[in-house]
Design a protein around this motif. Sequence first.
Motif, mmCIF file in Angstrom:
data_model
loop_
_atom_site.group_PDB
_atom_site.id
_atom_site.type_symbol
_atom_site.label_atom_id
_atom_site.label_comp_id
_atom_site.label_asym_id
_atom_site.label_seq_id
_atom_site.Cartn_x
_atom_site.Cartn_y
_atom_site.Cartn_z
ATOM 1 N N MET A 120 10.849 21.543 -9.619
ATOM 2 C CA MET A 120 10.666 22.978 -9.816
ATOM 3 C C MET A 120 9.344 23.343 -10.474
ATOM 4 N N SER A 121 8.927 22.592 -11.492
ATOM 5 C CA SER A 121 7.671 22.926 -12.159
ATOM 6 C C SER A 121 6.483 22.704 -11.226
ATOM 7 N N GLN A 122 6.566 21.693 -10.365
ATOM 8 C CA GLN A 122 5.482 21.402 -9.437
ATOM 9 C C GLN A 122 5.359 22.499 -8.377
ATOM 10 N N VAL A 123 6.482 22.813 -7.725
ATOM 11 C CA VAL A 123 6.422 23.799 -6.636
ATOM 12 C C VAL A 123 6.160 25.205 -7.179
ATOM 13 N N ASN A 124 6.559 25.475 -8.435
ATOM 14 C CA ASN A 124 6.254 26.765 -9.043
ATOM 15 C C ASN A 124 4.756 26.929 -9.222
ATOM 16 N N SER A 125 4.080 25.831 -9.587
ATOM 17 C CA SER A 125 2.617 25.849 -9.695
ATOM 18 C C SER A 125 1.986 26.106 -8.340
ATOM 19 N N ILE A 126 2.549 25.482 -7.314
ATOM 20 C CA ILE A 126 2.037 25.691 -5.954
ATOM 21 C C ILE A 126 2.161 27.161 -5.563
ATOM 22 N N ALA A 127 3.369 27.724 -5.749
ATOM 23 C CA ALA A 127 3.621 29.106 -5.358
ATOM 24 C C ALA A 127 2.709 30.074 -6.094
ATOM 25 N N THR A 142 6.283 15.946 -5.932
ATOM 26 C CA THR A 142 7.677 16.258 -5.604
ATOM 27 C C THR A 142 8.279 15.202 -4.681
ATOM 28 N N LEU A 143 7.519 14.762 -3.695
ATOM 29 C CA LEU A 143 8.015 13.727 -2.778
ATOM 30 C C LEU A 143 8.286 12.419 -3.522
ATOM 31 N N GLY A 144 7.345 12.019 -4.390
ATOM 32 C CA GLY A 144 7.534 10.786 -5.147
ATOM 33 C C GLY A 144 8.732 10.848 -6.069
ATOM 34 N N TRP A 145 8.882 11.978 -6.751
ATOM 35 C CA TRP A 145 9.997 12.123 -7.700
ATOM 36 C C TRP A 145 11.340 12.230 -6.988
ATOM 37 N N SER A 146 11.324 12.637 -5.736
ATOM 38 C CA SER A 146 12.600 12.674 -5.006
ATOM 39 C C SER A 146 13.187 11.275 -4.893
ATOM 40 N N HIS A 147 12.323 10.281 -4.775
ATOM 41 C CA HIS A 147 12.811 8.892 -4.715
ATOM 42 C C HIS A 147 13.272 8.425 -6.082
ATOM 43 N N TYR A 148 12.554 8.816 -7.140
ATOM 44 C CA TYR A 148 12.966 8.421 -8.492
ATOM 45 C C TYR A 148 14.357 8.965 -8.801
ATOM 46 N N PHE A 163 0.829 -1.204 0.000
ATOM 47 C CA PHE A 163 0.000 0.000 0.000
ATOM 48 C C PHE A 163 0.865 1.257 0.000
ATOM 49 N N GLN A 164 1.961 1.227 0.750
ATOM 50 C CA GLN A 164 2.873 2.372 0.766
ATOM 51 C C GLN A 164 3.508 2.584 -0.602
ATOM 52 N N SER A 165 3.869 1.488 -1.267
ATOM 53 C CA SER A 165 4.485 1.625 -2.595
ATOM 54 C C SER A 165 3.487 2.213 -3.579
ATOM 55 N N LEU A 166 2.209 1.786 -3.486
ATOM 56 C CA LEU A 166 1.177 2.348 -4.349
ATOM 57 C C LEU A 166 1.003 3.839 -4.074
ATOM 58 N N CYS A 167 0.901 4.206 -2.790
ATOM 59 C CA CYS A 167 0.669 5.606 -2.430
ATOM 60 C C CYS A 167 1.839 6.490 -2.849
ATOM 61 N N THR A 168 3.065 5.980 -2.698
ATOM 62 C CA THR A 168 4.232 6.767 -3.098
ATOM 63 C C THR A 168 4.269 6.936 -4.609
ATOM 64 N N ALA A 169 3.928 5.865 -5.343
ATOM 65 C CA ALA A 169 3.872 5.953 -6.804
ATOM 66 C C ALA A 169 2.775 6.913 -7.242
ATOM 67 N N MET A 170 1.611 6.815 -6.582
ATOM 68 C CA MET A 170 0.507 7.699 -6.945
ATOM 69 C C MET A 170 0.757 9.126 -6.491
ATOM 70 N N ALA A 171 1.576 9.293 -5.443
ATOM 71 C CA ALA A 171 1.959 10.647 -5.038
ATOM 72 C C ALA A 171 2.670 11.350 -6.173
ATOM 73 N N ALA A 172 3.524 10.589 -6.891
ATOM 74 C CA ALA A 172 4.254 11.160 -8.021
ATOM 75 C C ALA A 172 3.382 11.260 -9.269
ATOM 76 N N THR A 173 2.403 10.351 -9.391
ATOM 77 C CA THR A 173 1.586 10.292 -10.599
ATOM 78 C C THR A 173 0.429 11.281 -10.568
ATOM 79 N N ILE A 174 -0.315 11.284 -9.448
ATOM 80 C CA ILE A 174 -1.443 12.218 -9.335
ATOM 81 C C ILE A 174 -0.879 13.602 -9.031
ATOM 82 N N GLY A 175 -0.860 14.440 -10.011
ATOM 83 C CA GLY A 175 -0.263 15.772 -9.866
ATOM 84 C C GLY A 175 -1.052 16.805 -10.632
#
Length: 482
Positions: free
Chosen positions: A182-189, A389-395, A75-87
């Motif tokens: 950068m593109s993700q957090v720029n959208s957030i900001a 961003t969290l998911g991609w940090s692992h990638y 379940f953690q692996s799914l959530c981490t993968a989806m953290a990076a995918t659902i954006g």
Amino acid sequence: MLEMITNINNAVNGIVWGTVGITLLLAAGIILTAVNKGFQFAHAAHWIKKTIGAIFTDRHITAHTAKENKAISQFQSLCTAMAATIGTGNIVGVATAIILGGPGAIFWMWVMALFGMMTNYSENVLGIYFRRKSASGEWRGGAMYYLKDGLGGYKGCKKLGTVLAVLFSAFCLLASFGIGNMSQVNSIAGNMESAFSIPPFVTGIALVIIGSVVILGGLKRVAAVAEKLVPFMAILYIVGALVVIAFHIGAVPAVFVSICKGAFAAKAAGGGAVGYGIQKAITWGFKRGAFSNEAGLGSSVMVHSSSNVTEPVQQGMWGIFEVFCDTIIVCTLTAVAVLSSGAVDLQTGAMVSQNAGSGLVGEAFSTVFGGAGSKFIAIAILLFAFSTTLGWSHYGATAWQYLFGEKTSVIYKVAFVVMIFFGCTMSLSLAWDLSDTFNGLMMIPNLIGVLSLSPLVARITKNYVDRVIRGKDKEAMLSAAA
């Protein structure tokens, strides 16, 4: 010099994410569906039962590993993968597809997802099959490993597999700083500033503090945060979208008619060459679908491979569910919310609203929630983008470790956290374009590896179907006993 880099990047990006690249991605999905005998369709009840269904019935799915065990739960692996995918692709990407491809683009997004399920499935099967344990005890898997050890294991392909593994890792590393950071957090900001008047540097400081605590803590901490954040943000957004859809329920039948008619419209909205409307719908539907679920890019397999599962097909089925949830559920809800709100003329497919991107989705939510609609979307983008961003940090860390070794991985993690602040405060149009290209370039070596190893995936799948679904082993034992 800058102009030359931009021109080269645009040319490469046009090839990767143009007709050639999208056709390659779709063809791979069709081929992998065929060699696995339509597993995602033929055994839909089984993979649903073994994924989302098992969360409520099998405690091993969600059970955490011991502290000394560096693996994470399924379940953690799914959530981490989806953290990076659902954006942002689930919000901004869907809106862009509708604006540029019309309502029909959503139909082709579904098509890409249905075949992409088997691409993601195959990546994850190979990820588990070829993964290895690092010196610290963590599972390491991904395209780089099945390229080097799988493709490289074929006669005369050792050098090719090694080169492609290095190329994939380099593209992944570079993309992680752009599309994954950068593109993700720029959208957030940008959204925090427009919705709540929060200065970008304040958002940057806050995200750096949170990011450093989570990312520098390693995969298990990222996974622990993801398994709490992803279900919360997904349910929050899904409920919000369902409320919007329920408010406009009378328009929903016309929405699906518009999507299906628009997918095969001979002319673009407002007139145009015959066939142009279909071309735009297909192009933008496929393109946004690929961006949204990332099937074929070889990204999410790097975290799926860290699961404590031992059955490759089991993790493969989580890959199917990942694409299903991302595109068929979340993207569809965004599309129906936008289309039912009156932002698009459902008869002609022409845009009525002047908004674009998250503004278009915010407008749809504002029809129900008033001024809070845009704020709701800003919060959704905050959660979606930061989880990405969290998911991609692992990638990126996995790619770094493959190229430079595990002992230096802290250098990458510190640099990744620092770039969060710059991503919030800088104009990054070229960086976004470059990272977009590197993200797409990951697809080429990955698909070469997955397609070349598709016979192995087919054998593993057949073995699982015979053994687990059809129970042939049980029948053989009963026969022998008789």
